[in-house]
Design a protein around this motif. Structure first.
Motif, mmCIF file in Angstrom:
data_model
loop_
_atom_site.group_PDB
_atom_site.id
_atom_site.type_symbol
_atom_site.label_atom_id
_atom_site.label_comp_id
_atom_site.label_asym_id
_atom_site.label_seq_id
_atom_site.Cartn_x
_atom_site.Cartn_y
_atom_site.Cartn_z
ATOM 1 N N ARG A 248 0.834 -1.206 0.000
ATOM 2 C CA ARG A 248 0.000 0.000 0.000
ATOM 3 C C ARG A 248 0.866 1.252 0.000
ATOM 4 N NH1 ARG A 248 -5.642 -1.234 -0.622
ATOM 5 N NH2 ARG A 248 -5.873 -3.346 0.169
ATOM 6 N N HIS A 249 0.424 2.276 -0.747
ATOM 7 C CA HIS A 249 1.089 3.582 -0.735
ATOM 8 C C HIS A 249 1.146 4.146 0.691
ATOM 9 C CE1 HIS A 249 2.091 4.835 -4.736
ATOM 10 N NE2 HIS A 249 0.868 4.705 -5.216
ATOM 11 N N LYS A 250 2.234 4.837 0.972
ATOM 12 C CA LYS A 250 2.345 5.518 2.267
ATOM 13 C C LYS A 250 2.313 7.038 2.119
ATOM 14 C CE LYS A 250 4.864 1.849 4.648
ATOM 15 N NZ LYS A 250 4.703 0.849 3.595
ATOM 16 N N LEU B 68 10.780 8.932 -16.983
ATOM 17 C CA LEU B 68 9.649 9.439 -16.216
ATOM 18 C C LEU B 68 8.965 8.326 -15.417
ATOM 19 C CD1 LEU B 68 8.026 11.897 -18.787
ATOM 20 C CD2 LEU B 68 9.822 12.348 -17.095
ATOM 21 N N LEU B 69 8.451 8.699 -14.245
ATOM 22 C CA LEU B 69 7.740 7.762 -13.383
ATOM 23 C C LEU B 69 6.247 7.818 -13.705
ATOM 24 C CD1 LEU B 69 7.753 5.815 -10.940
ATOM 25 C CD2 LEU B 69 7.537 7.833 -9.453
ATOM 26 N N SER C 70 10.861 0.629 -8.613
ATOM 27 C CA SER C 70 11.121 0.064 -7.294
ATOM 28 C C SER C 70 10.118 0.617 -6.291
ATOM 29 C CB SER C 70 12.539 0.407 -6.842
ATOM 30 O OG SER C 70 12.656 1.808 -6.618
ATOM 31 N N ARG C 71 10.064 -0.017 -5.127
ATOM 32 C CA ARG C 71 9.152 0.464 -4.096
ATOM 33 C C ARG C 71 9.540 1.870 -3.645
ATOM 34 N NH1 ARG C 71 7.171 -2.766 1.298
ATOM 35 N NH2 ARG C 71 6.738 -4.366 -0.272
ATOM 36 N N GLU C 72 10.840 2.148 -3.577
ATOM 37 C CA GLU C 72 11.302 3.484 -3.178
ATOM 38 C C GLU C 72 10.858 4.528 -4.196
ATOM 39 O OE1 GLU C 72 13.266 0.410 -1.137
ATOM 40 O OE2 GLU C 72 13.251 0.752 -3.313
ATOM 41 N N SER D 276 8.330 4.270 -6.128
ATOM 42 C CA SER D 276 6.873 4.326 -6.147
ATOM 43 C C SER D 276 6.286 5.158 -5.011
ATOM 44 C CB SER D 276 6.297 2.902 -6.082
ATOM 45 O OG SER D 276 6.756 2.138 -7.180
ATOM 46 N N GLU D 277 7.115 5.579 -4.066
ATOM 47 C CA GLU D 277 6.648 6.458 -2.996
ATOM 48 C C GLU D 277 6.828 7.935 -3.372
ATOM 49 O OE1 GLU D 277 4.892 5.835 -0.374
ATOM 50 O OE2 GLU D 277 4.881 3.706 -0.870
ATOM 51 N N GLN D 278 7.385 8.203 -4.556
ATOM 52 C CA GLN D 278 7.560 9.576 -5.015
ATOM 53 C C GLN D 278 6.321 10.043 -5.770
ATOM 54 O OE1 GLN D 278 11.160 9.714 -7.366
ATOM 55 N NE2 GLN D 278 12.272 8.394 -5.938
ATOM 56 N N LYS D 279 6.230 11.344 -5.978
ATOM 57 C CA LYS D 279 5.159 11.885 -6.824
ATOM 58 C C LYS D 279 5.421 11.468 -8.271
ATOM 59 C CE LYS D 279 5.278 16.143 -8.352
ATOM 60 N NZ LYS D 279 5.098 15.958 -9.824
ATOM 61 N N PRO D 280 4.418 10.921 -8.945
ATOM 62 C CA PRO D 280 4.641 10.495 -10.329
ATOM 63 C C PRO D 280 4.663 11.677 -11.296
ATOM 64 C CG PRO D 280 2.357 10.163 -9.742
ATOM 65 C CD PRO D 280 3.047 10.647 -8.491
#
Length: 564
Positions: free
Chosen positions: A174-176, A242-243, A267-269, A271-275
């Motif tokens: 899940r997103h944090k 780009l993410l 990566s999970r790291e 994926s916690e950033q702003k896309p």
């Protein structure tokens, strides 16, 4: 997804966190197995009346009761031999064997997926996911063989190690972090962090062609996002540098997981950033639209594909992601190129970077395939930078090419006859029975895709002019040819006959011509200043697609250019 099992749209999704059979008895006694048997019995009512009568004992049971009775019988059959069982189902051995075969066939005819959470398992890793899924595959296969052999009263003498379990499995968390409150509806959607594909993965989507264009909207699609978080997943990926977060309806899980062969999984790291990009795939908004929106406040390009049977085609998802990428990159001063770019290295060490540009069906990929064939004895290596979409940008006065995808989404008919078989062990094959059959296959590592590559040749792929070979032309002429974007459409989209598309690229440049125009001038001038060969390559595919003479001549002249 909180359900143990979900069966719909000719696909099944198993939730390993809710239902994971450790052995045969647990599997046969599970509610999950009974749900599938009930689904199978109901499907036979119109499909196979004899089997339906056998399973319901001529109407004695409804489908739910029949599922309970038949699974109880199978539990007995897993322990005892046929002549040791006193049960009505054991009295008709012919229909029993037919039923066992059909249950197995019907299961394998479904598109089968499994999901599990990676958050609450100590030491979770790829071996956890792969080991669990492989164990299920083995369990299903051994169970089918046991029932088959007991119904036949003999053992098999030929064993085929088929994919009896899933086609693919994946883990989620899940997103944090919430990057903006207006996107809160997406925060509860599970995010994929690991994917395993059982290749070759053969899919049969309802659609085999992309139609329509992607239009700009002045309303952020997040405002009319109507998805239930329990029926959605997020595939976070890298499109170029780009993410991109792809939020998809589970109805389209087959297409979404196929992206693991095309785009680098973030990566999970990361994926916690702003896309940079957000794609919503299968939104039940009743709009039947493919649209994009620029959230200027957050600098996020948002795309939305409405839920509709026609969008069950991988091209919709791929092209939406690339459109969003292209729009974002043009804003940053990079020019999107719809084409193919390869670095060719000869046996003697000579190396050239070849960029071919053109719209769908122009002959970009076919020209590269023909080059491989004519130069097979002197070409040491072919490094694919991009097979469909890339960019040109300038650093220190030098034009460089970069790609967007780690794989290729190609028509089987465009390839050399042996190529699909050579690469099928890693491929996702889509609609092999259709005229526009496609495959998604890995092509290059991500580090290669996002590296700066020198451009030695830039050529427009011309499939509509009755000329042959490779020709260098004045740069202004080639620039105007590229802007016109003419081609003979070959039915890979909804178009047929001669068509024109601004800069041969309906995925960003066409929608934002005012943003693209100065970039074209800048990049072509830069290529001229750096002595890049600029011209046209004549593929002749618009005249006779089956005749490869034009491709062969073009490929030979490309090879001569490399050898100079």
């Amino acid at each position: 997804m909180e359900k143990k099992i979900s069966i719909s749209n000719n696909q099944v999704i198993l939730n390993y966190n809710k239902a994971y059979p450790k052995d045969r008895q647990e599997f046969l006694a599970s509610k999950t197995f009974q749900v599938y048997i009930q689904y199978f019995i109901s499907s036979q009512k119109e499909k196979n009346v004899d089997l339906y009568k056998y399973l319901t004992q001529d109407g004695k049971y409804d489908s739910q009761e029949a599922a309970a009775e038949f699974t109880h019988f199978l539990r007995l059959l897993s322990v005892f031999k046929m002549d040791e069982i006193r049960n009505d189902y054991a009295l008709d051995e012919k229909h029993l064997l037919d039923t066992i075969e059909e249950i197995y066939k019907s299961w394998r005819d479904l598109q089968r997926f499994a999901v599990m959470s990676s958050e609450n398992i100590d030491g979770f890793g790829v071996n956890t996911l792969v080991a669990r899924d492989s164990a299920v595959n083995s369990l299903f296969l051994r169970t089918y063989r046991l029932f088959e052999e007991r119904a036949m009263h003999r053992r098999n003498v030929v064993y085929r190690q088929a994919q009896a379990g899933t086609n693919a499995c994946f883990s989620v968390y899940r997103h944090k972090n919430l990057w903006d409150p207006q996107y809160e509806a997406l925060m509860n959607i599970p995010v994929i962090d690991t994917v395993m594909l059982r290749t070759p993965m053969i899919l049969h989507p309802k659609s085999s062609k992309r139609e329509g264009v992607i239009n700009e909207t002045d309303t952020n699609p997040i405002t009319y996002f109507a998805g239930d978080p329990e029926e959605w997943f997020c595939f976070p990926c890298k499109v170029g540098k780009l993410l991109c977060f792809v939020y998809f309806n589970t109805k389209y899980i087959a297409s979404a997981l196929s992206m693991a062969n095309l785009f680098e999984l973030a990566s999970r790291e990361e994926s916690e950033q702003k896309p940079d990009l957000i794609c919503i795939y299968g939104n039940p908004d009743d709009r039947n639209e493919t649209q994009f929106y620029h959230d200027e406040a957050n600098d996020i390009w948002v795309g939305c594909i409405s839920d509709h049977p026609r969008v069950e085609y991988f091209g919709y998802l791929k092209k939406m992601c690339l459109t969003l990428h292209n729009l974002a990159m043009m804003q940053r001063g990079w020019l999107p190129i719809h084409g193919a770019f390869v670095n060719i290295t000869l046996n003697d060490g000579r190396r050239k970077g070849l960029m071919l540009m053109g719209d769908s069906g122009a002959g970009k990929s076919e020209s590269i395939e023909a080059l491989k064939a004519v130069g097979h004895d002197i070409i040491r290596d072919i490094e694919v930078v991009f097979d469909d979409m890339g960019t040109i940008h300038v650093e220190d006065g030098v034009p460089y090419g970069q790609g967007t995808e780690i794989g290729a989404f190609v028509r089987l008919d465009d390839l050399d006859p042996g190529t699909p078989y050579r690469d099928m062990d890693r491929a996702v094959i889509m609609g092999p029975e259709n005229p526009n059959a496609r495959m998604v296959v890995p092509a290059s590592p991500y580090r290669v895709v996002v590296h700066n590559h020198t451009i030695d040749l830039f050529a427009y792929a011309n499939n509509y002019t009755d000329e042959y070979g490779l020709k260098q032309r004045p740069i202004e002429d080639v620039k105007e040819t590229c802007k016109q974007g003419k081609r003979m459409a070959l039915g890979t989209t909804q178009e047929v006959g001669i068509s024109t598309t601004y800069f041969a690229n309906p995925f960003g440049p066409m929608q934002k011509q005012e943003l693209c125009e100065p970039l074209i001038d800048k990049m072509f001038q830069c290529m001229k200043d750096n002595g890049v060969f600029v011209g046209e390559i004549y593929t002749h595919l618009g005249f006779d697609r089956a005749n490869r003479k034009g491709l062969d001549i073009a490929a030979k002249e490309l090879l001569e250019f490399i050898k100079k």
